[in-house]
Design a protein around this motif. Structure first.
Motif, PDB file in Angstrom:
ATOM      1  N   ASP A  82       4.252 -27.528  78.353  1.00  0.00           N
ATOM      2  CA  ASP A  82       5.318 -27.530  79.599  1.00  0.00           C
ATOM      3  C   ASP A  82       5.952 -26.209  79.970  1.00  0.00           C
ATOM      4  OD1 ASP A  82       4.512 -30.286  80.111  1.00  0.00           O
ATOM      5  OD2 ASP A  82       6.201 -30.984  79.394  1.00  0.00           O
ATOM      6  N   ALA A  83       6.422 -25.752  78.799  1.00  0.00           N
ATOM      7  CA  ALA A  83       7.249 -24.569  79.158  1.00  0.00           C
ATOM      8  C   ALA A  83       6.366 -23.609  79.551  1.00  0.00           C
ATOM      9  CB  ALA A  83       8.141 -24.193  77.959  1.00  0.00           C
ATOM     10  N   ALA A  84       5.216 -23.328  78.836  1.00  0.00           N
ATOM     11  CA  ALA A  84       4.383 -22.230  79.207  1.00  0.00           C
ATOM     12  C   ALA A  84       3.734 -22.362  80.655  1.00  0.00           C
ATOM     13  CB  ALA A  84       3.015 -22.129  78.291  1.00  0.00           C
ATOM     14  N   LEU A  85       3.508 -23.429  81.038  1.00  0.00           N
ATOM     15  CA  LEU A  85       2.971 -23.782  82.285  1.00  0.00           C
ATOM     16  C   LEU A  85       4.107 -23.253  83.456  1.00  0.00           C
ATOM     17  CD1 LEU A  85       0.970 -27.115  81.963  1.00  0.00           C
ATOM     18  CD2 LEU A  85       0.087 -24.753  81.811  1.00  0.00           C
ATOM     19  N   ALA A  86       5.390 -23.854  83.196  1.00  0.00           N
ATOM     20  CA  ALA A  86       6.361 -23.569  84.060  1.00  0.00           C
ATOM     21  C   ALA A  86       6.584 -22.087  84.156  1.00  0.00           C
ATOM     22  CB  ALA A  86       7.769 -24.360  83.551  1.00  0.00           C
ATOM     23  N   ALA A  87       6.780 -21.315  83.046  1.00  0.00           N
ATOM     24  CA  ALA A  87       7.138 -19.994  82.974  1.00  0.00           C
ATOM     25  C   ALA A  87       5.981 -19.185  83.605  1.00  0.00           C
ATOM     26  CB  ALA A  87       7.348 -19.454  81.469  1.00  0.00           C
TER      27      ALA A  87
ATOM     28  N   VAL B  41      -7.217  -9.052  74.886  1.00  0.00           N
ATOM     29  CA  VAL B  41      -7.662 -10.457  75.489  1.00  0.00           C
ATOM     30  C   VAL B  41      -6.601 -10.748  76.615  1.00  0.00           C
ATOM     31  CG1 VAL B  41      -8.990 -10.995  73.509  1.00  0.00           C
ATOM     32  CG2 VAL B  41      -6.736 -12.103  73.831  1.00  0.00           C
ATOM     33  N   ARG B  42      -7.201 -11.117  77.763  1.00  0.00           N
ATOM     34  CA  ARG B  42      -6.240 -11.677  78.628  1.00  0.00           C
ATOM     35  C   ARG B  42      -6.085 -13.193  78.690  1.00  0.00           C
ATOM     36  NH1 ARG B  42      -8.370 -10.055  83.810  1.00  0.00           N
ATOM     37  NH2 ARG B  42     -10.266 -10.253  82.927  1.00  0.00           N
ATOM     38  N   ALA B  43      -4.716 -13.592  78.992  1.00  0.00           N
ATOM     39  CA  ALA B  43      -4.311 -15.062  79.195  1.00  0.00           C
ATOM     40  C   ALA B  43      -3.419 -15.260  80.414  1.00  0.00           C
ATOM     41  CB  ALA B  43      -3.737 -15.449  77.854  1.00  0.00           C
ATOM     42  N   ARG B  44      -3.560 -16.316  80.936  1.00  0.00           N
ATOM     43  CA  ARG B  44      -2.400 -16.619  81.953  1.00  0.00           C
ATOM     44  C   ARG B  44      -1.211 -17.039  81.378  1.00  0.00           C
ATOM     45  NH1 ARG B  44      -4.820 -21.056  85.671  1.00  0.00           N
ATOM     46  NH2 ARG B  44      -3.177 -20.300  87.054  1.00  0.00           N
ATOM     47  N   ALA B  45      -1.198 -17.553  80.017  1.00  0.00           N
ATOM     48  CA  ALA B  45      -0.074 -17.947  79.233  1.00  0.00           C
ATOM     49  C   ALA B  45      -0.136 -17.800  77.907  1.00  0.00           C
ATOM     50  CB  ALA B  45       0.340 -19.590  79.568  1.00  0.00           C
ATOM     51  N   VAL B  46       0.802 -17.287  76.943  1.00  0.00           N
ATOM     52  CA  VAL B  46       0.577 -17.184  75.603  1.00  0.00           C
ATOM     53  C   VAL B  46       1.482 -17.976  75.020  1.00  0.00           C
ATOM     54  CG1 VAL B  46       0.896 -15.429  73.769  1.00  0.00           C
ATOM     55  CG2 VAL B  46      -0.296 -14.872  75.986  1.00  0.00           C
ATOM     56  N   VAL B  47       1.181 -18.578  73.778  1.00  0.00           N
ATOM     57  CA  VAL B  47       2.012 -19.348  72.883  1.00  0.00           C
ATOM     58  C   VAL B  47       2.116 -19.033  71.457  1.00  0.00           C
ATOM     59  CG1 VAL B  47       2.823 -21.714  72.080  1.00  0.00           C
ATOM     60  CG2 VAL B  47       1.815 -21.654  74.490  1.00  0.00           C
ATOM     61  N   ASN B  48       3.191 -18.590  71.002  1.00  0.00           N
ATOM     62  CA  ASN B  48       3.479 -18.174  69.704  1.00  0.00           C
ATOM     63  C   ASN B  48       3.844 -19.203  68.822  1.00  0.00           C
ATOM     64  OD1 ASN B  48       4.257 -16.808  67.164  1.00  0.00           O
ATOM     65  ND2 ASN B  48       6.007 -16.074  68.207  1.00  0.00           N
ATOM     66  N   ALA B  49       2.747 -19.835  67.885  1.00  0.00           N
ATOM     67  CA  ALA B  49       3.080 -20.808  67.230  1.00  0.00           C
ATOM     68  C   ALA B  49       2.765 -20.427  65.622  1.00  0.00           C
ATOM     69  CB  ALA B  49       2.173 -21.992  67.533  1.00  0.00           C
ATOM     70  N   THR B  50       3.465 -19.409  65.413  1.00  0.00           N
ATOM     71  CA  THR B  50       3.166 -18.804  63.911  1.00  0.00           C
ATOM     72  C   THR B  50       4.272 -19.127  62.907  1.00  0.00           C
ATOM     73  OG1 THR B  50       4.296 -16.873  64.816  1.00  0.00           O
ATOM     74  CG2 THR B  50       1.662 -16.818  64.833  1.00  0.00           C
ATOM     75  N   GLY B  51       4.907 -20.237  63.082  1.00  0.00           N
ATOM     76  CA  GLY B  51       5.742 -20.715  62.182  1.00  0.00           C
ATOM     77  C   GLY B  51       6.895 -19.808  61.370  1.00  0.00           C
ATOM     78  N   VAL B  52       6.972 -19.394  60.295  1.00  0.00           N
ATOM     79  CA  VAL B  52       7.780 -18.692  59.456  1.00  0.00           C
ATOM     80  C   VAL B  52       7.603 -17.169  59.882  1.00  0.00           C
ATOM     81  CG1 VAL B  52       9.060 -19.542  57.508  1.00  0.00           C
ATOM     82  CG2 VAL B  52       6.403 -18.872  57.537  1.00  0.00           C
ATOM     83  N   TRP B  53       6.270 -16.690  60.750  1.00  0.00           N
ATOM     84  CA  TRP B  53       6.028 -15.525  61.024  1.00  0.00           C
ATOM     85  C   TRP B  53       6.240 -15.369  62.327  1.00  0.00           C
ATOM     86  CZ3 TRP B  53       2.764 -19.034  58.031  1.00  0.00           C
ATOM     87  CH2 TRP B  53       2.712 -18.177  56.407  1.00  0.00           C
ATOM     88  N   ALA B  54       6.935 -16.245  63.192  1.00  0.00           N
ATOM     89  CA  ALA B  54       7.017 -16.038  64.555  1.00  0.00           C
ATOM     90  C   ALA B  54       7.761 -14.851  64.972  1.00  0.00           C
ATOM     91  CB  ALA B  54       7.664 -17.187  65.056  1.00  0.00           C
ATOM     92  N   GLY B  55       8.962 -14.436  63.952  1.00  0.00           N
ATOM     93  CA  GLY B  55       9.808 -13.212  64.638  1.00  0.00           C
ATOM     94  C   GLY B  55       9.048 -12.070  64.493  1.00  0.00           C
TER      95      GLY B  55
ATOM     96  N   VAL C 171      -4.665 -20.506  78.504  1.00  0.00           N
ATOM     97  CA  VAL C 171      -3.582 -20.311  77.276  1.00  0.00           C
ATOM     98  C   VAL C 171      -4.283 -19.886  76.202  1.00  0.00           C
ATOM     99  CG1 VAL C 171      -1.993 -21.749  76.078  1.00  0.00           C
ATOM    100  CG2 VAL C 171      -2.667 -22.577  78.343  1.00  0.00           C
ATOM    101  N   LEU C 172      -3.638 -18.725  75.486  1.00  0.00           N
ATOM    102  CA  LEU C 172      -3.645 -18.228  74.135  1.00  0.00           C
ATOM    103  C   LEU C 172      -2.874 -18.998  73.260  1.00  0.00           C
ATOM    104  CD1 LEU C 172      -5.542 -16.440  72.461  1.00  0.00           C
ATOM    105  CD2 LEU C 172      -3.667 -14.460  72.881  1.00  0.00           C
ATOM    106  N   VAL C 173      -3.217 -19.488  72.172  1.00  0.00           N
ATOM    107  CA  VAL C 173      -2.455 -20.113  71.158  1.00  0.00           C
ATOM    108  C   VAL C 173      -2.677 -19.129  69.901  1.00  0.00           C
ATOM    109  CG1 VAL C 173      -1.691 -21.932  70.165  1.00  0.00           C
ATOM    110  CG2 VAL C 173      -2.859 -22.300  72.149  1.00  0.00           C
ATOM    111  N   VAL C 174      -1.393 -18.693  69.448  1.00  0.00           N
ATOM    112  CA  VAL C 174      -1.350 -18.076  68.133  1.00  0.00           C
ATOM    113  C   VAL C 174      -0.723 -18.621  67.037  1.00  0.00           C
ATOM    114  CG1 VAL C 174      -0.791 -15.767  67.161  1.00  0.00           C
ATOM    115  CG2 VAL C 174      -1.186 -15.750  69.556  1.00  0.00           C
ATOM    116  N   GLY C 175      -1.547 -19.000  65.988  1.00  0.00           N
ATOM    117  CA  GLY C 175      -1.230 -19.942  64.784  1.00  0.00           C
ATOM    118  C   GLY C 175      -1.954 -21.165  64.949  1.00  0.00           C
ATOM    119  N   LEU C 176      -2.597 -21.738  63.696  1.00  0.00           N
ATOM    120  CA  LEU C 176      -3.322 -22.832  63.967  1.00  0.00           C
ATOM    121  C   LEU C 176      -2.818 -23.789  62.474  1.00  0.00           C
ATOM    122  CD1 LEU C 176      -7.015 -21.680  64.983  1.00  0.00           C
ATOM    123  CD2 LEU C 176      -5.408 -23.543  65.938  1.00  0.00           C
ATOM    124  N   GLY C 177      -1.120 -23.784  62.601  1.00  0.00           N
ATOM    125  CA  GLY C 177      -0.758 -24.850  61.803  1.00  0.00           C
ATOM    126  C   GLY C 177      -0.827 -26.179  62.554  1.00  0.00           C
TER     127      GLY C 177
END
Ligand SMILES: Cc1cc2nc3c(=O)[nH]c(=O)nc-3n(C[C@H](O)[C@H](O)[C@H](O)COP(=O)(O)OP(=O)(O)OC[C@H]3O[C@@H](n4cnc5c(N)ncnc54)[C@H](O)[C@@H]3O)c2cc1C
Length: 522
Positions: free
Chosen positions: A399-404, A232-246, A31-37
């Motif tokens: 949960d959503a990333a694992l399912a996707a 970088v390669r990841a099996r799942a990517v989560v965008n957690a960049t808050g107001v910058w997500a778009g 899992v690659l997570v983007v954003g550390l809020g």
């Protein structure tokens, strides 16, 4: 013989370089997570504690974004109850209980609030408010949070109300409504604790690393310290960049709303032993919060104003917000609070999902519920919600990333996973360290305190007007991933909320950065 290794919660510049090199070298992660809020740190912890390999990056620092500009409350969901959103209210109450009783008792305490009953709160509104507080107490009960953790609401006489807040205007005061909610020692410290706990479970937590672009199977990352880029390669990517997500995923549309707080000194308000809910004149369910902090500062907030245009790194505070907050304060207080009493001010942008279909409308009416959105190529964006529910948001996102992506992993276990420094309240009470440090570092307070015992120069406050010591700055460099002065003064500690204090503490911050490898801060 056990081959179990002790968890390593320490974030350092050396660990960052090592883990970034490994990631850029082509080692794929689960899992690659983007954003550390709060949200991204929560996702990193959730995934790592399920046994997955994780890399989590932030373009700036831990808690650089909205997560450090909050009211620092762990809400029981009262406000959502008032708007009829029972599900989201209960979710907040449950998560408040999780933080206060299991995962972070060191960082969240019960805070009393008084709502003064004056002509500004007509009897009908006061009755509605009181019924709401009682319903909030039932939510606490249904969330199984002990009464010992959060006492119930009650009516106060006018004398009791004035004793709680001697600065209130006595004329026309009928009494007050006392209620309790969770208050964080500091929001940025919560994020730091969550991120370090994730690191303790093996996550690579990398600050100053920007995601330039994302796909469902990886990202292009840029090291903001060197300018070097790597795919970088990841099996799942989560965008957690808050107001910058778009900015990273098409089709995610946000409608940011600005919330401003003032920073005052307690003496400007005539002394306070509780927080206050000051009704906003002319509105039924809107209050300005007066939030006393343990360091003698008081935050007063907040506004809710839609913001258009490009999202700034650090939102500015317009003078109109300052005026609005001072005006509302002036309706309740007898002591005059002037513009010159404002020692600092900060604003944050709520990452609200645009559900209006572009038709506008008040941001105050947009749901605070979080959303998990999966893009066509499989990037999972987690947005909205609030600090209080970061853990549940993280669980839903993983949960959503694992399912996707069809990844098998253990179920979520964060509801009972203590953050670094956590211990039951009774155990925290026996630690031999100053209470102020225990409220910020939990069980680690002993080690922070020991730095000052070994070198008394580190035990002294770094500037007049703050209690923060050199030991805390040194600890932040050695264990909390602080890389520069801003990390130290604006996020690991909150000295920077008062610009004059920040200026005075700059020398100590520089000394801590220089002295981190040695023994002392000069
Ligand atoms: C004024 C105000 C008061 C609030 N008060 C409360 C409260 O009392 N209690 C409560 O529960 N909630 C409160 N909230 C809500 C809460 O603060 C937010 O919902 C929460 O902090 C959002 O956290 P986040 O992690 O989603 O976003 P953020 O904290 O904004 O984190 C996003 C991170 O992504 C990083 N980033 C952005 N782009 C990139 C990129 N390309 N690559 C890498 N990293 C990137 C940013 O640097 C940032 O650190 C408040 C909100 C506001 C605005």
């Amino acid at each position: 013989m056990s081959d179990r290794r002790e968890p390593d919660f320490s974030l350092t510049a050396a660990r960052r370089s090592r883990e970034l090199a490994r990631l850029a070298g082509g080692d794929p992660v689960d899992v690659l997570v983007v954003g550390l809020g709060a949200t991204g740190a929560g996702v990193a912890l959730d995934a790592a504690s399920r046994g997955l390999t994780v890399a989590a990056v932030d373009a700036h620092d831990l808690a650089f974004g909205t997560s450090r500009w909050s009211s620092k409350l762990i809400h029981g969901g009262l406000r959502y109850l008032a708007s009829g959103s029972l599900g989201i209210a209960r979710e907040s109450a449950v998560e408040r209980g999780v933080l206060m009783e299991h995962t972070a008792p060191h960082l969240v305490h019960a805070q009393p609030f008084v709502m003064p009953l004056t002509g500004l709160a007509p009897r009908r509104n006061a009755a509605i408010a009181e019924a709401g507080l009682r319903a909030g107490d039932l939510l606490r009960l249904s969330a199984r949070t002990a009464r010992a953790t959060l006492p119930g609401p009650r009516r106060l006489t006018a004398v009791e109300t004035l004793r709680a807040a001697p600065g209130l205007r006595p004329y026309g005061l009928r009494g007050g409504l006392l209620s309790w909610d969770g208050q964080l020692t500091d929001d940025a410290r919560l994020v730091t604790a969550v991120a370090r706990t994730a690191a303790g479970h093996g996550a690579a937590v990398l600050t100053r690393v920007r995601a330039v672009s994302l796909s469902g199977s990886g990202a292009v990352l840029r090291d903001e310290l060197t300018g070097e880029e790597a795919a970088v390669r990841a099996r799942a990517v989560v965008n957690a960049t808050g107001v910058w997500a778009g900015g990273l995923v098409d089709d995610v549309r946000l409608r940011p709303s600005r919330g401003t707080h003032l920073v005052l000194r307690a003496e400007s308000l005539g002394g306070l032993s509780t927080g206050l809910h000051v009704p906003v004149p002319g509105e039924t369910n809107r209050f300005v919060l007066v939030l006393p902090q343990s360091d003698g500062r008081v935050y007063v907030g907040l506004t809710d104003e839609p913001v258009d245009g490009p999202v700034p790194d650090v939102p500015e505070v317009p003078e109109s917000d300052v005026g609005f907050l001072l005006d509302v304060l002036g309706t309740a207080l007898d002591v005059p609070v002037r513009r010159t009493d404002v020692a600092g001010a900060f604003a944050g942008l709520r990452p609200l999902l645009d559900t209006s279909g572009g038709t506008g409308g008040r941001t105050a009416d947009i749901s605070r519920r979080h959303a998990v959105l999966t893009s066509a190529d499989g990037v999972v964006t987690i947005v909205g919600g609030k600090l209080t529910t970061y853990r549940r948001m993280a669980e839903d996102a993983v949960d959503a990333a694992l399912a996707a992506r069809g990844i098998a992993a253990a179920p979520c276990r964060t509801a009972r996973l203590p953050l670094v420094g956590a211990a039951p309240r009774a155990a925290l009470a026996t630690l031999s360290a100053p209470r102020r440090l225990v409220a910020r570092y939990g069980t680690e307070a002993v080690a922070v305190h020991a730095l000052g015992t070994a070198d008394p120069r580190l035990a002294a406050p770094v500037a007049a007007g703050t209690d923060v010591t050199g030991a805390e700055l040194l600890w932040a460099v050695r264990h909390e991933g602080a890389l520069d002065e801003a990390d130290l003064l604006d996020r690991r500690t909150r000295v920077g909320l008062v610009p004059a204090d920040r200026e005075a503490a700059l020398g100590a911050a520089r000394a801590a950065l220089a002295g981190a490898q040695g023994a002392a801060v000069a």
